[in-house]
Write an enzyme that holds these catalytic residues in place. Structure first.
Site, PDB file in Angstrom:
ATOM      1  N   GLY A 248       0.756  -1.248   0.000  1.00  0.00           N
ATOM      2  CA  GLY A 248       0.000   0.000   0.000  1.00  0.00           C
ATOM      3  C   GLY A 248       0.779   1.286   0.000  1.00  0.00           C
ATOM      4  N   PRO A 291       4.490  -5.400  -0.662  1.00  0.00           N
ATOM      5  CA  PRO A 291       4.352  -4.221  -1.514  1.00  0.00           C
ATOM      6  C   PRO A 291       4.375  -4.591  -2.990  1.00  0.00           C
ATOM      7  CG  PRO A 291       6.615  -4.452  -0.771  1.00  0.00           C
ATOM      8  CD  PRO A 291       5.832  -5.522  -0.072  1.00  0.00           C
ATOM      9  N   GLY A 292       3.658  -3.818  -3.783  1.00  0.00           N
ATOM     10  CA  GLY A 292       3.680  -3.992  -5.239  1.00  0.00           C
ATOM     11  C   GLY A 292       4.151  -2.704  -5.885  1.00  0.00           C
ATOM     12  N   ARG A 293       3.283  -1.672  -5.784  1.00  0.00           N
ATOM     13  CA  ARG A 293       3.563  -0.395  -6.444  1.00  0.00           C
ATOM     14  C   ARG A 293       4.920   0.186  -6.040  1.00  0.00           C
ATOM     15  NH1 ARG A 293      -0.800   3.025  -7.993  1.00  0.00           N
ATOM     16  NH2 ARG A 293      -2.034   1.893  -6.455  1.00  0.00           N
ATOM     17  N   TYR A 334      -9.027   6.207 -12.357  1.00  0.00           N
ATOM     18  CA  TYR A 334      -8.830   6.843 -11.050  1.00  0.00           C
ATOM     19  C   TYR A 334      -8.505   8.328 -11.160  1.00  0.00           C
ATOM     20  CZ  TYR A 334      -7.569   1.893 -10.399  1.00  0.00           C
ATOM     21  OH  TYR A 334      -7.523   0.529 -10.431  1.00  0.00           O
ATOM     22  N   CYS A 361     -11.224   5.306 -29.829  1.00  0.00           N
ATOM     23  CA  CYS A 361     -12.358   5.999 -30.427  1.00  0.00           C
ATOM     24  C   CYS A 361     -13.307   6.517 -29.351  1.00  0.00           C
ATOM     25  CB  CYS A 361     -13.086   5.069 -31.382  1.00  0.00           C
ATOM     26  SG  CYS A 361     -13.602   3.569 -30.568  1.00  0.00           S
ATOM     27  N   GLU A 362     -12.755   7.260 -28.414  1.00  0.00           N
ATOM     28  CA  GLU A 362     -13.532   7.986 -27.410  1.00  0.00           C
ATOM     29  C   GLU A 362     -12.596   9.048 -26.860  1.00  0.00           C
ATOM     30  OE1 GLU A 362     -13.841   5.977 -23.471  1.00  0.00           O
ATOM     31  OE2 GLU A 362     -13.702   4.175 -24.689  1.00  0.00           O
TER      32      GLU A 362
HETATM   33  N1  LLP Z   1      -1.736  -7.050  -0.987  1.00  0.00           N
HETATM   34  C1  LLP Z   1      -3.019  -7.093  -1.327  1.00  0.00           C
HETATM   35  C2  LLP Z   1      -3.901  -8.052  -0.683  1.00  0.00           C
HETATM   36  C3  LLP Z   1      -3.507  -6.214  -2.288  1.00  0.00           C
HETATM   37  O1  LLP Z   1      -4.784  -6.264  -2.613  1.00  0.00           O
HETATM   38  C4  LLP Z   1      -2.630  -5.298  -2.909  1.00  0.00           C
HETATM   39  C5  LLP Z   1      -3.119  -4.388  -3.936  1.00  0.00           C
HETATM   40  C6  LLP Z   1      -1.280  -5.308  -2.531  1.00  0.00           C
HETATM   41  C7  LLP Z   1      -0.868  -6.195  -1.561  1.00  0.00           C
HETATM   42  C8  LLP Z   1      -0.265  -4.391  -3.151  1.00  0.00           C
HETATM   43  O2  LLP Z   1      -0.556  -3.062  -2.928  1.00  0.00           O
HETATM   44  P1  LLP Z   1       0.457  -1.911  -3.417  1.00  0.00           P
HETATM   45  O3  LLP Z   1       1.708  -2.044  -2.601  1.00  0.00           O
HETATM   46  O4  LLP Z   1       0.713  -2.146  -4.846  1.00  0.00           O
HETATM   47  O5  LLP Z   1      -0.288  -0.662  -3.141  1.00  0.00           O
HETATM   48  N2  LLP Z   1      -5.289  -0.956  -9.725  1.00  0.00           N
HETATM   49  C9  LLP Z   1      -5.077  -0.008  -8.650  1.00  0.00           C
HETATM   50  C10 LLP Z   1      -4.375  -0.610  -7.470  1.00  0.00           C
HETATM   51  C11 LLP Z   1      -5.092  -1.799  -6.892  1.00  0.00           C
HETATM   52  C12 LLP Z   1      -4.396  -2.365  -5.691  1.00  0.00           C
HETATM   53  C13 LLP Z   1      -4.878  -3.727  -5.427  1.00  0.00           C
HETATM   54  N3  LLP Z   1      -4.300  -4.377  -4.315  1.00  0.00           N
HETATM   55  C14 LLP Z   1      -4.298   1.175  -9.197  1.00  0.00           C
HETATM   56  O6  LLP Z   1      -3.931   1.161 -10.375  1.00  0.00           O
HETATM   57  O7  LLP Z   1      -4.050   2.126  -8.485  1.00  0.00           O
END
Ligand code: LLP
Length: 438
Positions: A248, A291-293, A334, A361-362
């Protein structure tokens, strides 16, 4: 331009990433092009690993594959000591194909199909995160059928709402995710899990939201997790060993975004957890984060070619590029904003206000009222911080082939996702006999 990772402006005014001239990359690999800065991706991984190791006696970083999962990315994060969190059968298979050890995988989801559950148990997955009460007997049944055991974390909902876009707030009680601590479901789930003989209840998990530019809400959630572990101990006698603090942490999309550093974030959140655990006389758990993002987001840049510049006097100038919704749906979904500039004149003053439009096309507006260095047809635009949730959320809308992705490092660039072809687009189409004209 924001100086992220290895991004620099060369003497010829071109943006370079990983020592590669982006003008050359675009010529060699075509546009739109996702460019991943390997050194920066690895340094984000290390920042988490080091901060976690310093912050807790036992820890395991996991990478949230939903942000961007390709076999090359999986290999890189695993080589940096991460496990991988997968949210679907497809992500699971990708990680396995990349050679990730099944024990290093964790499966999420508020709806896991039977097929996904079987796949997970069949490969010997390290952890599954149970999201609801009805899911517990489901796992028991699948495990019985397969003669397997299920390593379980319970996803609890702490009723904490972080400051971020409402579509990515998931820690409040009104959420499809998790077992509410407040309603008593979380404790009920712990009792149920302990009573089901095929389930090994290892610990708990929570994730409250994404792109959060602060650590306080995560600290609050962590304290609630500690309180919940005490409630489980007092109610059942079980002392659970694992706490997964989710992902997050937000990143810098625009120069004025100021997320906490990875170190500050980890230190404070893990600190809040451990302090409360100690006060409750609970032992040190294995601490996980996923973490992902903040691992991959600011390591990615998208390159677009400018096609048409259309000036409507007194109204607006539209700059059309060869990308759009299909390679980055986040502005449309978003209202996400990005830092964009002319990559082949990266040092030139950004003096012209324009709106960058995609090719669908939008309306398909990517960036409204941004300042660019008088863009012309043929210029190359760079969009920073596109590593997370861009390729991962890309589509084939308007039957556009999804772009390629290259990994740039030390002056070399290698394709890690090849550009789709028109044949790829037609791969799944079938003609019933009566329509085939034969
Ligand atoms: N763990 C769980 C259970 C999650 O659902 C998520 C993200 C993460 C970890 C990783 O979160 P991060 O560190 O990446 O914030 N499509 C949206 C983001 C959706 C996030 C979904 N869950 C966007 O483009 O902003």
């Amino acid at each position: 331009m924001m100086e992220l990772g290895t991004q620099r402006i060369a003497d010829n005014g071109h943006l370079t990433i990983g020592g590669c001239d982006t003008v050359d990359l675009a010529a060699r690999f075509g546009t739109p092009l996702y460019v991943l800065d390997e050194a920066h991706l690895r340094s984000n991984c290390r920042a988490y690993r080091v901060a976690l190791a310093a912050g807790a006696p036992r820890s395991q970083p996991m990478y949230a594959g939903k942000a961007l999962l390709t076999t090359a990315v999986a290999r890189i994060v695993v080589s940096e000591g991460f496990g991988v969190d997968v949210a679907s059968g497809g992500e699971l298979v990708t990680a396995l194909r990349a050679g990730v050890a099944p024990e290093q995988l964790l499966l999420h989801g508020n709806y896991k199909s039977r097929e996904e559950m079987r796949l997970a148990l069949e490969c010997g997955i390290g952890r599954v995160v149970v999201d609801s009460l009805p899911e517990l007997p489901e796992w028991q049944a699948v495990a019985e059928e397969m003669g397997a055991r299920v390593p379980v974390l319970l996803r609890v909902n702490p009723n904490v709402k972080p400051k971020t876009h409402t579509k990515i707030q998931v820690g409040q009680i009104d959420s499809k995710f998790g077992l509410s601590i407040q309603s008593g479901d979380a404790l009920r789930a712990a009792r149920d899990a302990l009573a089901l003989d095929r389930l090994d209840l290892l610990g708990i998990h929570n994730h409250i939201g994404s792109q959060v530019l602060g650590w306080q809400a995560f600290g609050e959630a962590a304290r609630q997790l500690a309180d919940f572990l005490a409630a489980v101990r007092d109610d059942t006698g079980a002392v659970l060993d694992q706490v997964n603090l989710g992902g997050g942490l937000g990143i810098r999309y625009l120069p004025d975004h100021e997320p906490p550093s990875i170190e500050e974030f980890v230190t404070n959140v893990v600190g809040a957890l451990r302090e409360r655990l100690a006060a409750l006389r609970l032992p040190e758990p294995l601490v996980l984060m996923e973490p992902g993002r903040s691992i991959v987001g600011d390591a990615g840049t998208t390159l677009y070619r400018v096609g048409v510049v259309k000036e409507i006097p007194g109204v607006r100038t539209y700059v059309s590029v060869d990308g759009g919704l299909y390679d980055n749906p986040r502005p449309a979904l978003y209202g996400a904003e990005y830092n964009v500039f002319v990559a082949n004149r990266a040092a030139a003053p950004a003096d012209t206000v324009v709106t960058v439009a995609g090719k669908h096309c939008e309306t398909d507006t990517l960036f409204s009222d941004v300042k660019l260095a008088s863009p012309r047809a043929g210029d190359l635009l760079a969009v920073q911080s596109t590593g997370a949730y861009n390729y991962a959320m890309a589509s084939n809308y308007n039957r556009l082939p999804r772009p390629a992705m290259v990994l740039a490092n030390g002056g070399r660039a290698e394709v890690i996702v090849r550009r789709e072809t028109y044949d790829d687009l037609l791969r799944c189409d079938l003609l019933p006999l009566r329509l085939s004209g034969g």
